[in-house]
Motif scaffolding. Structure first.
Motif, PDB file in Angstrom:
ATOM      1  N   THR A   1      -6.937  -7.506  42.031  1.00 31.49           N
ATOM      2  CA  THR A   1      -7.778  -7.920  43.158  1.00 31.49           C
ATOM      3  C   THR A   1      -7.105  -9.043  43.934  1.00 31.49           C
ATOM      4  O   THR A   1      -7.053  -9.017  45.175  1.00 31.49           O
ATOM      5  CB  THR A   1      -9.157  -8.383  42.657  1.00 31.49           C
ATOM      6  OG1 THR A   1      -9.783  -7.306  41.952  1.00 31.49           O
ATOM      7  CG2 THR A   1     -10.044  -8.806  43.810  1.00 31.49           C
ATOM      8  N   ALA A   2      -6.589 -10.029  43.214  1.00 31.87           N
ATOM      9  CA  ALA A   2      -5.897 -11.134  43.879  1.00 31.87           C
ATOM     10  C   ALA A   2      -4.579 -10.679  44.491  1.00 31.87           C
ATOM     11  O   ALA A   2      -4.241 -11.059  45.619  1.00 31.87           O
ATOM     12  CB  ALA A   2      -5.661 -12.269  42.884  1.00 31.87           C
ATOM     13  N   ARG A   3      -3.846  -9.856  43.784  1.00 31.21           N
ATOM     14  CA  ARG A   3      -2.548  -9.414  44.292  1.00 31.21           C
ATOM     15  C   ARG A   3      -2.700  -8.534  45.526  1.00 31.21           C
ATOM     16  O   ARG A   3      -1.838  -8.572  46.415  1.00 31.21           O
ATOM     17  CB  ARG A   3      -1.778  -8.658  43.215  1.00 31.21           C
ATOM     18  CG  ARG A   3      -1.003  -9.577  42.313  1.00 31.21           C
ATOM     19  CD  ARG A   3       0.312  -8.971  41.842  1.00 31.21           C
ATOM     20  NE  ARG A   3       1.235  -8.684  42.916  1.00 31.21           N
ATOM     21  CZ  ARG A   3       2.563  -8.707  42.769  1.00 31.21           C
ATOM     22  NH1 ARG A   3       3.097  -9.044  41.609  1.00 31.21           N
ATOM     23  NH2 ARG A   3       3.364  -8.414  43.772  1.00 31.21           N
ATOM     24  N   ALA A   4      -3.759  -7.773  45.613  1.00 33.70           N
ATOM     25  CA  ALA A   4      -3.941  -6.907  46.785  1.00 33.70           C
ATOM     26  C   ALA A   4      -4.008  -7.744  48.057  1.00 33.70           C
ATOM     27  O   ALA A   4      -3.406  -7.398  49.083  1.00 33.70           O
ATOM     28  CB  ALA A   4      -5.193  -6.063  46.617  1.00 33.70           C
ATOM     29  N   VAL A   5      -4.734  -8.864  47.992  1.00 42.52           N
ATOM     30  CA  VAL A   5      -4.839  -9.751  49.156  1.00 42.52           C
ATOM     31  C   VAL A   5      -3.499 -10.433  49.420  1.00 42.52           C
ATOM     32  O   VAL A   5      -3.021 -10.484  50.561  1.00 42.52           O
ATOM     33  CB  VAL A   5      -5.944 -10.802  48.932  1.00 42.52           C
ATOM     34  CG1 VAL A   5      -5.978 -11.807  50.086  1.00 42.52           C
ATOM     35  CG2 VAL A   5      -7.303 -10.135  48.772  1.00 42.52           C
ATOM     36  N   PHE A   6      -2.886 -10.951  48.374  1.00 42.75           N
ATOM     37  CA  PHE A   6      -1.626 -11.674  48.506  1.00 42.75           C
ATOM     38  C   PHE A   6      -0.521 -10.766  49.039  1.00 42.75           C
ATOM     39  O   PHE A   6       0.193 -11.113  49.986  1.00 42.75           O
ATOM     40  CB  PHE A   6      -1.240 -12.249  47.146  1.00 42.75           C
ATOM     41  CG  PHE A   6       0.004 -13.090  47.152  1.00 42.75           C
ATOM     42  CD1 PHE A   6      -0.043 -14.417  47.573  1.00 42.75           C
ATOM     43  CD2 PHE A   6       1.210 -12.574  46.724  1.00 42.75           C
ATOM     44  CE1 PHE A   6       1.106 -15.206  47.579  1.00 42.75           C
ATOM     45  CE2 PHE A   6       2.361 -13.347  46.723  1.00 42.75           C
ATOM     46  CZ  PHE A   6       2.309 -14.665  47.150  1.00 42.75           C
ATOM     47  N   ASP A   7      -0.388  -9.590  48.459  1.00 38.24           N
ATOM     48  CA  ASP A   7       0.687  -8.689  48.849  1.00 38.24           C
ATOM     49  C   ASP A   7       0.510  -8.161  50.266  1.00 38.24           C
ATOM     50  O   ASP A   7       1.484  -7.983  51.006  1.00 38.24           O
ATOM     51  CB  ASP A   7       0.770  -7.517  47.872  1.00 38.24           C
ATOM     52  CG  ASP A   7       1.231  -7.937  46.485  1.00 38.24           C
ATOM     53  OD1 ASP A   7       1.753  -9.058  46.347  1.00 38.24           O
ATOM     54  OD2 ASP A   7       1.055  -7.143  45.542  1.00 38.24           O
ATOM     55  N   ALA A   8      -0.743  -7.888  50.637  1.00 41.96           N
ATOM     56  CA  ALA A   8      -0.987  -7.374  51.985  1.00 41.96           C
ATOM     57  C   ALA A   8      -0.571  -8.385  53.044  1.00 41.96           C
ATOM     58  O   ALA A   8      -0.082  -8.017  54.118  1.00 41.96           O
ATOM     59  CB  ALA A   8      -2.462  -7.002  52.150  1.00 41.96           C
TER      60      ALA A   8
END
Length: 333
Positions: free
Chosen positions: A195-202
Motif C-alpha cells: 500500500t505504501a509502495r504503490a503511492v511512493f513508486d507511482a
C-alpha cells in the motif's frame, strides 16, 4: 507504473541495543557482519542521540553502512543538523545515510519545548535546506517554516549523504518520492508495505532505485502472552499519536482500533491497551521462534522493503548472553 520489489541486498539492525552500556557493545557490533548484517540504523527518542552511537560503530565495524531512523526535523536548528550529518558522512565516507522525519508532538513539544507546527512543510523545508547545504554553497533563503541567512558548511563531505524522509500517509510518501533519496516506514505489517509502495513508486517513477527502509519491532520469544502484552503497551503508546492513528485508518484498521482510540481519549489507558485485538498485535509485532522471526522479517523484503531494520524489544531473558541470542535470532544468517 511501479518498480518491482526485489530481494534485499541489505539487512539492518536498530542500534544501540538496550540492556548493556553503549561502551560494552563493541564486540557485539564487530560480530554483526559475520551474522549477515550490512547496516546499523539509530533512532532518537529519549535514549541515546542518533549520531553518537553511529560514530562509535563507524570505527568498530567499518564494513557496516550507517543510517539515522530518524532525526527529528524540529529538535536541531537546520545548520546544526547539516553539520552533524556532514561530520558523520566525513567519518564514514560513503557509508552514511541521513534519515529525517517530523517525529511526534510528545518528543518535539513536550520534551524539547519546540512548537510542533506544520510537520509536512517543516519536513519539506529541512529536506530542501540540507540539499542546498551539502553542496557547500552559501544558503540564504526564506523557507516557509524558517529562514537561513548566509550559512555555508565549512566541512563539506566528499561523499554527500543521501537523505531519506520518514513517511506514513500519501502526502509525505509523495514528498519523499519526489525530493528525497528514499523513505523510512514504521509501525506497519509486511502486508501493508505494498500500500505504501504503490503511492511512493507511482510518484517516484519507474525503476527509481530509491531506498525503502522499514523499522520492524521484534520480540524473539516463544512466550506469546509476554510478547502480546508488550506489543499492546507499545501499540497503545504509538498508535494513539494522531499521525499514526490516521495512518492506520488509511491502512484499513480503523474499526479494529476504534476501541483503543475511544478509551484512550477517555483517559482509560488500561482498557485502551487491552482492547487491541491479537491479530493487530501479531501483524505489527514480530514475535516467536528465531526461524519464524526471520521469515516474518523477510516478508517485509518480499513485499517491497529494500532495507529491513529489526528493532529488538526486551525478552523475558536478561543479560549479555540473552541479548546476543536475540541479535542472532533477527539476523539474516
Amino acid at each position: 507504473m511501479t518498480s518491482t520489489p526485489t530481494a534485499p541486498t541489505r539487512w539492518g539492525l536498530t542500534f544501540p541495543l538496550d540492556g548493556i552500556p553503549l561502551a560494552a557493545q563493541r564486540a557485539l557490533v564487530e560480530s554483526l557482519p559475520d551474522l549477515g548484517f550490512t547496516d546499523l540504523w539509530s533512532m532518537e527518542t529519549a535514549g541515546a542521540d542518533a549520531f553518537t552511537p553511529l560514530a562509535l560503530a563507524s570505527v568498530w565495524a567499518p564494513q557496516l553502512r550507517l543510517g539515522t531512523a530518524i532525526v527529528p526535523v524540529y529538535t536541531r536548528g537546520p545548520a546544526l543538523l547539516a553539520m552533524q550529518a556532514a561530520a558523520l558522512a566525513e567519518a564514514a565516507p560513503g557509508r552514511f545515510q541521513l534519515g529525517i522525519g517530523s517525529s511526534s508532538p510528545v518528543i518535539v513539544k513536550d520534551w524539547n519545548a519546540v512548537p510542533f507546527e506544520e510537520p509536512f512543510r517543516r519536513s519539506r523545508d529541512v529536506l530542501r535546506f540540507l540539499r542546498a547545504a551539502f553542496t557547500g554553497e552559501q544558503v540564504t533563503e526564506e523557507f516557509s517554516t524558517f529562514s537561513v541567512r548566509r550559512f555555508r558548511l565549512d566541512r563539506v563531505p566528499a561523499h554527500t549523504p543521501p537523505v531519506l524522509l520518514a513517511a506514513l500517509r500519501p502526502g509525505m510518501l509523495k514528498l519523499a518520492a519526489r525530493e528525497a533519496d528514499g523513505t523510512i516506514l514504521n509501525w506497519l505489517s509486511p502486508e501493508d508495505v505494498p500500500t505504501a509502495r504503490a503511492v511512493f513508486d507511482a510518484e517516484a517513477g519507474p525503476d527509481h532505485g530509491k531506498e525503502v527502509v522499514a523499522r520492524i519491532f521484534v520480540c524473539p520469544t516463544e512466550d506469546v502472552d509476554y510478547a502480546r502484552a508488550l506489543g499492546r503497551r507499545l501499540i497503545a503508546a504509538y498508535l494513539t499519536v494522531p499521525a499514526y492513528a490516521e495512518f492506520h485508518r488509511w491502512l484499513g484498521r480503523g474499526e479494529a482500533l476504534e476501541p483503543l482510540w475511544k478509551n484512550w481519549a477517555a483517559g482509560d489507558r488500561k482498557t485502551a491497551a487491552a482492547s487491541i485485538p491479537d491479530e493487530v498485535v501479531d501483524a505489527l509485532l514480530v514475535h516467536g521462534a528465531p526461524e519464524h522471526c526471520r521469515e516474518r522479517i523477510a516478508a517485509y523484503a518480499e513485499n517491497g522493503v529494500t532495507v529491513p531494520v529489526p528493532a529488538l524489544l526486551p525478552t523475558p531473558d536478561q543479560g549479555a548472553r540473552a541479548l546476543a541470542a536475540a541479535v542472532k535470532a533477527v539476523s539474516p544468517s
